[in-house]
Design a protein around this motif. Sequence first.
Motif, short mmCIF file in Angstrom:
data_model
loop_
_atom_site.label_atom_id
_atom_site.label_comp_id
_atom_site.label_asym_id
_atom_site.label_seq_id
_atom_site.Cartn_x
_atom_site.Cartn_y
_atom_site.Cartn_z
N GLN A 134 0.81 -1.22 0.00
CA GLN A 134 0.00 0.00 0.00
C GLN A 134 0.84 1.27 0.00
N ALA A 135 2.07 1.17 0.45
CA ALA A 135 2.92 2.35 0.56
C ALA A 135 4.35 1.98 0.18
N ILE A 136 5.00 2.90 -0.53
CA ILE A 136 6.40 2.72 -0.92
C ILE A 136 7.23 3.83 -0.26
N PHE A 137 8.27 3.42 0.46
CA PHE A 137 9.25 4.37 0.97
C PHE A 137 10.43 4.31 0.01
N SER A 138 10.61 5.37 -0.76
CA SER A 138 11.50 5.30 -1.92
C SER A 138 12.90 5.84 -1.67
N GLY A 139 13.16 6.44 -0.50
CA GLY A 139 14.46 7.05 -0.31
C GLY A 139 14.72 8.06 -1.42
N ASP A 140 15.91 8.01 -2.00
CA ASP A 140 16.23 8.91 -3.12
C ASP A 140 16.11 8.22 -4.47
N THR A 141 15.52 7.02 -4.49
CA THR A 141 15.33 6.32 -5.76
C THR A 141 14.45 7.13 -6.69
N VAL A 142 13.32 7.62 -6.17
CA VAL A 142 12.51 8.57 -6.93
C VAL A 142 12.01 9.66 -5.99
N LEU A 143 12.00 10.88 -6.48
CA LEU A 143 11.49 12.04 -5.76
C LEU A 143 10.35 12.64 -6.57
N LYS A 144 9.51 13.39 -5.89
CA LYS A 144 8.30 13.85 -6.56
C LYS A 144 8.58 14.90 -7.64
N ASP A 145 9.39 15.89 -7.31
CA ASP A 145 9.57 17.02 -8.22
C ASP A 145 11.00 17.18 -8.73
N ILE A 146 11.87 16.23 -8.43
CA ILE A 146 13.28 16.34 -8.81
C ILE A 146 13.73 15.05 -9.47
N GLU A 147 14.52 15.16 -10.53
CA GLU A 147 15.06 13.97 -11.16
C GLU A 147 16.01 13.24 -10.21
N THR A 172 15.60 -0.27 -12.45
CA THR A 172 14.73 0.29 -11.42
C THR A 172 13.40 0.79 -11.98
N ILE A 173 13.44 1.53 -13.07
CA ILE A 173 12.18 2.04 -13.62
C ILE A 173 11.21 0.91 -13.98
N PRO A 174 11.67 -0.17 -14.66
CA PRO A 174 10.74 -1.28 -14.92
C PRO A 174 10.18 -1.91 -13.64
N LEU A 233 2.59 7.39 -6.80
CA LEU A 233 3.79 7.02 -7.54
C LEU A 233 3.80 7.58 -8.96
N GLY A 234 2.66 7.53 -9.61
CA GLY A 234 2.59 8.01 -10.99
C GLY A 234 2.84 9.49 -11.15
N GLU A 235 2.81 10.25 -10.04
CA GLU A 235 3.06 11.69 -10.08
C GLU A 235 4.55 12.01 -9.98
N PHE A 236 5.36 11.01 -9.63
CA PHE A 236 6.76 11.28 -9.39
C PHE A 236 7.50 11.53 -10.71
N CYS A 237 8.46 12.44 -10.62
CA CYS A 237 9.14 12.97 -11.80
C CYS A 237 9.60 11.90 -12.78
N GLU A 238 10.34 10.90 -12.29
CA GLU A 238 10.92 9.91 -13.18
C GLU A 238 9.87 8.99 -13.78
N LEU A 239 8.80 8.72 -13.03
CA LEU A 239 7.73 7.87 -13.58
C LEU A 239 6.98 8.61 -14.69
#
Length: 214
Positions: free
Chosen positions: A151-164, A181-183, A204-210
């Motif tokens: 239900q929840a992902i703690f992503s660390g610095d793998t993906v950030l919302k507004d920064i690559e 990682t992206i796949p 998750l779908g809102e995050f920059c890299e996704l």
Amino acid sequence: MKIQAYSGLYVDEKMYLIREADEILMIDSVRNADAEAYLENIQPKKIWIALTHEHIDHIYGVNFYKERYLCQVICSEPCAERIESSSKNLAKYREIIFGEKHADAIKTDYFCTADRTFEKEYVWNWKQHILEFMEMPGHSPGSVCIVMDRQAIFSGDTVLKDIETVTRLPGSSRQLFREVTIPRLKKFSPDTMTYPGHGDAGRLGEFCELVKYN
């Protein structure tokens, strides 16, 4: 499940606390006065510190909490190896990373140790929760995402919302991030709540890299 988010001293680095009965799950470990007051008030029987990766801005609270509470640190084997070295965990380069502001709060020879490690993936039952630690290369050799109850992902610095995602640090790999990682992240629903290592939580779908690789 209540997830409490706290910002650290430097670049809005995040620590997340989840309480179940007399135990605390701490995702990454930073200094924050409100978090410290909260823990002092409830006096947890045990704190489990789960690290998303090895960089100093996500681990500099470990020794502080270990000195005050019964703690166990869980992380990947590459992360465990690197948190023991001030050059690999980047404490040695604190002023380059953070600038002079507050940099003296971290020693250039800072290191900490892990108590439980794993290779690539690890599934852990904590209280009534299922936590899945999944290797996510790219930002650092020890990077993982921690998935809680799917239900929840703690992503660390793998993906950030507004920064690559930063992939220019020692041990980083843009190629592994793109090809591995992206796949892996795309297998999750884009609506999965994601709690990053810096900045705001979101879907998750809102995050920059996704968005970029969609």
